[in-house]
Design a protein around this motif. Structure first.
Motif, short mmCIF file in Angstrom:
data_model
loop_
_atom_site.label_atom_id
_atom_site.label_comp_id
_atom_site.label_asym_id
_atom_site.label_seq_id
_atom_site.Cartn_x
_atom_site.Cartn_y
_atom_site.Cartn_z
N PRO A 1 84.36 -3.74 21.94
CA PRO A 1 82.97 -3.27 22.09
C PRO A 1 82.69 -1.95 21.37
CG PRO A 1 84.20 -3.04 24.14
CD PRO A 1 85.04 -3.87 23.24
N ALA A 2 83.69 -1.07 21.25
CA ALA A 2 83.46 0.19 20.56
C ALA A 2 83.19 -0.04 19.08
CB ALA A 2 84.65 1.12 20.74
N LEU A 3 83.94 -0.95 18.49
CA LEU A 3 83.72 -1.27 17.08
C LEU A 3 82.37 -1.94 16.89
CD1 LEU A 3 84.67 -1.32 14.17
CD2 LEU A 3 85.94 -3.43 14.68
N ARG A 4 81.99 -2.83 17.80
CA ARG A 4 80.68 -3.48 17.74
C ARG A 4 79.57 -2.44 17.77
NH1 ARG A 4 76.77 -5.10 21.65
NH2 ARG A 4 75.49 -6.86 20.88
N ASN A 5 79.67 -1.49 18.67
CA ASN A 5 78.65 -0.45 18.77
C ASN A 5 78.55 0.35 17.48
OD1 ASN A 5 77.98 -1.22 21.37
ND2 ASN A 5 79.21 0.38 22.35
N ALA A 6 79.70 0.64 16.88
CA ALA A 6 79.70 1.40 15.64
C ALA A 6 79.06 0.61 14.52
CB ALA A 6 81.12 1.80 15.27
N LEU A 7 79.40 -0.67 14.41
CA LEU A 7 78.83 -1.50 13.34
C LEU A 7 77.32 -1.67 13.49
CD1 LEU A 7 81.58 -4.27 13.08
CD2 LEU A 7 81.06 -2.51 11.37
N LEU A 8 76.86 -1.80 14.74
CA LEU A 8 75.45 -2.03 14.99
C LEU A 8 74.65 -0.75 15.15
CD1 LEU A 8 75.73 -5.04 17.48
CD2 LEU A 8 75.17 -5.13 15.04
N GLY A 9 75.31 0.38 15.09
CA GLY A 9 74.61 1.65 15.24
C GLY A 9 74.13 1.88 16.65
N LEU A 10 74.88 1.38 17.62
CA LEU A 10 74.45 1.50 19.02
C LEU A 10 75.18 2.62 19.75
CD1 LEU A 10 74.44 -2.31 19.98
CD2 LEU A 10 72.51 -0.89 19.20
N GLY A 11 76.23 3.17 19.14
CA GLY A 11 77.03 4.17 19.83
C GLY A 11 76.63 5.59 19.45
#
Length: 203
Positions: free
Chosen positions: A193-203
């Motif tokens: 999930p941390a990588l997903r957030n980074a890729l999607l600009g959500l983190g």
């Protein structure tokens, strides 16, 4: 496309595949670090549009990037490229590209086999689909060396094209595959999930 035959099981090869699979696409086994939102990237190479996208998706921009590490060692940097209007919750219906730039030598067979396991986290599919998709990915993913690039291009209508260092290696028209494969990184069910957030600009 003629399906490829599975590789014969050998003890020493299984050991290599296990290590390669852990490094390739098993975020649940990998310590995540340096996953950063990259709408304002700090390095010039990451802002340059990949050659594969200059004609296929020329309006795309870098949405986010993150580094995957295995016990502190860099495995790859993931980059998400998408055109304006990209909606993370409905990623499979939008044109985008996922680019992986590898830092380590890995076997393509390990990447393909681990992809199937990670896709099962995103959704269910039949064994017949698994065999078809594994054969496709064995063709799509060659062995990679440090600084090799693998890029998957989703057209938003079910067509997926794969490239290795700018050369197309495979094409598939299958909306289920597109949703499940790219969901390894982009779906809420991802094991990273941390990588997903980074890729999607959500983190």
């Amino acid at each position: 496309m003629k399906p490829l035959q599975p590789l014969p099981p050998r003890a020493h090869r299984r050991q290599a595949l296990a290590l390669g699979a852990a490094c390739a696409l098993a975020p649940s086994l990998i310590a995540m670090s340096n996953a950063t939102h990259a709408l304002t990237p700090t390095t010039a190479p990451a802002t340059e549009l990949p050659t594969e996208l200059r004609s296929a998706l020329p309006a795309s921009r870098l949405v986010g990037t993150g580094v995957l590490r295995f016990f502190g060692l860099r495995v790859y940097e993931a980059r998400l490229w998408a055109a304006p209007g990209f909606v993370p919750e409905d990623y499979a219906r939008h044109p985008f590209a996922l680019e992986l730039v590898y830092d380590r030598k890995l076997e393509g067979a390990a990447i393909a086999e681990r992809s199937i396991a990670e896709m099962r986290r995103v959704g269910s599919f039949t064994e017949a689909q698994a065999r078809q998709w594994l054969a496709l990915m064995q063709q799509a993913f060659p062995d990679v060396q440090p600084q090799d690039r693998l890029l998957g291009l989703n057209d938003g209508q079910g067509e997926v094209r794969f490239f290795h260092n700018g050369r197309q290696t495979a094409l598939l028209r299958d909306a289920d595959y597109a949703r499940l494969f790219f969901g390894i990184w982009l779906a809420p069910q991802t094991s990273a999930p941390a990588l997903r957030n980074a890729l999607l600009g959500l983190g």
